[in-house]
Scaffold this active site. Structure first.
Site, short mmCIF file in Angstrom:
data_model
loop_
_atom_site.label_atom_id
_atom_site.label_comp_id
_atom_site.label_asym_id
_atom_site.label_seq_id
_atom_site.Cartn_x
_atom_site.Cartn_y
_atom_site.Cartn_z
CG ASP A 33 -8.38 -4.17 -3.15
OD1 ASP A 33 -7.58 -3.27 -3.44
OD2 ASP A 33 -9.61 -4.03 -3.10
CG HIS B 265 -2.07 0.94 1.09
ND1 HIS B 265 -1.97 2.28 1.37
CD2 HIS B 265 -3.32 0.73 0.65
CE1 HIS B 265 -3.14 2.85 1.13
NE2 HIS B 265 -3.98 1.93 0.68
#
Ligand code: SDX
Length: 428
Positions: free
Chosen positions: A364, A307
């Site tokens: 996700d 991320h």
């Protein structure tokens, strides 16, 4: 007196103000840098550059903190509802009982879309990617509500635009799915809550009455809360910059949908399931795929990992991982790829390459496993992300407009040819 930072270059010294946020984040305000020094800054992907100041969502990537308008995501996911969170993000405060009733009632009563939408939908081949259909249906709102294009629309008019897209997005999403599988469309019902209505439109078939399982609608509501906003991510920045040209809410959201579609962003939830399925079909050899993810010459990345901001656990991933276990148990579903996902996570969290780069599971990584358990097909996963992110996009667009921010127009460093004379065809 605000702090100042000194920048020295070319034998000269320049001063820029330091901006301090409410969570003590410090930023150099370089808006005067070029006029003082002729210098601009360069930051590919804006990894170290703030595009705005915002009061909506706070992330602390090092400590895995996420708050909407100051409320911790863990508390909202456990105690709130998606509609209440949408109100909080858009208007800044948790609604009173009366405010929530009116807000939810407006949404329930405006889910219908013009019958001409059936003709728009029928123009798409059934093999169309749902995200392309969804962004087109959203843009088409400007045709049915042209007053939404007015850049100087009254606050009441803007609120009408907001309520309409919040109410109609579930219908667009469900109709996109039904069109893809060639099933008859279901109309929205004002007698159901947001998630039940969406599930009913998605799964009800002629001659049967789809019964909404509260386990399924509650799990969906939690997932939508967890996706509702995430400060200046790629798609939200797209919404803001589109709106900064006085682009309308609907065209800005449509632009955000298209940015979210990319596999490095919202499209990752589909890519994770495809990756886990490939690993399963390949015999479940997680080490082989980890090695591929670490191989610089191999384009394969561990989807759902890493991320830009979180250099610790994505707090949403923690919540979703636990919810995945709960939902599968309650629904009596076992999904072999959940075990593969957990195995992959275990190996990655102990692997030097991932530890060194602070790569953790992101939002996700587990969300697709729940969507699958809820019966939602893979090619609709990113549409689900868009459904969840809609209140955040609206809130961010509204904040940018209310703050009268200038049109977004970044600078560049030119690396092309220096001046050269035109060469006639016979001399090339
Ligand atoms: C979302 O921004 C948001 O808030 C987004 C989001 C939201 O709510 O809006 O949280 C939603 O988009 C989540 C991210 C979903 N995408 C994926 O899961 C795709 C896989 N992840 C990566 O592609 C990547 O981690 C990104 C895109 C998420 C972040 O990329 P960055 O910040 O640009 O980092 P990078 O690509 O420069 O990677 C740094 C290093 C590199 O190695 P080195 O060159 O330093 O040796 O880490 C490596 C990368 O190769 N790396 C990975 C990896 N992610 C980063 N290596 C293998 N697998 C990965 N997943």
């Amino acid at each position: 007196m605000s702090e100042k930072a000194k920048i020295s270059y070319g034998g000269k010294e320049y001063e820029v103000p330091v901006v301090v946020g409410t969570e003590n984040e410090h930023a150099l305000d370089i808006s005067s840098l070029r006029s003082q020094s002729g210098l601009i800054t360069l930051d590919y992907g804006y990894k170290n550059t703030g595009s705005t100041s915002s009061a909506i969502t706070y992330l602390d990537g090092e400590n895995g903190i996420l708050r909407y308008r100051g409320y911790p995501i863990e508390q909202l996911a456990e105690k709130s509802s998606f509609i209440e969170v949408a109100y909080l993000l858009i208007y800044g405060e948790l609604p009173t009982q009366l405010e929530l009733q009116k807000f939810e009632g407006d949404i329930r009563n405006n889910g219908m879309v013009h019958e001409d939408y059936k003709r728009i939908l029928s123009g798409f081949p059934s093999r169309s990617h749902p995200m392309g259909v969804l962004s087109s249906l959203v843009t088409s709102l400007t045709a049915f509500f042209p007053q939404s294009l007015d850049p100087n629309r009254s606050p009441e008019g803007v609120n009408l635009s907001i309520m309409r897209i919040l109410a109609k997005m579930p219908t667009f999403a469900a109709w996109t799915y039904k069109h893809k599988i060639g099933h008859p469309l279901n109309y929205p019902s004002p007698h159901m809550d947001y998630c039940s209505n969406y599930l009913h439109m998605m799964f009800n078939q002629p001659g049967t009455e789809y019964e909404v399982d509260p386990v399924v609608s509650n799990a969906l509501d939690k997932l939508l809360i967890l996706h509702a906003d995430h400060e200046q991510n790629c798609s939200t920045s797209t919404v803001r910059i589109t709106g900064s040209s006085m682009g309308s809410l609907y065209t800005s959201v449509s632009a955000g949908i298209n940015a979210l579609w990319g596999p490095l962003h919202g499209g990752a939830n589909m890519a994770v399931i495809e990756m886990l399925e490939n690993i399963r079909e390949d015999g479940g050899d997680t080490k082989k795929w980890m090695d591929k993810a670490k191989d610089k010459d191999d384009p394969f990345r561990l989807m759902g990992f890493g991320h830009r901001v979180y250099k610790n656990f994505d707090p949403r991933a923690r919540i979703i991982k636990k919810a995945a276990d709960d939902v599968l148990i309650k629904l009596g579903v076992s999904d072999p790829i959940l075990d593969i996902a957990k195995g992959l996570e275990e190996v990655a969290l102990n692997d030097e390459y991932f530890v060194e780069r602070k790569l953790y599971p992101n939002v996700d990584f587990y969300s697709g496993i729940i969507y699958r358990a809820l019966g939602i097909p893979v090619d609709m996963f990113t549409v689900m992300f868009a459904l969840g992110r809609l209140p955040g996009w609206i809130a961010q667009w509204k904040e940018m407009r209310e703050n009268k921010e200038p049109i977004g127009r970044p600078r560049q460093v030119y690396t092309g040819y220096n001046e050269r004379p035109y060469k006639p065809l016979n001399e090339r």
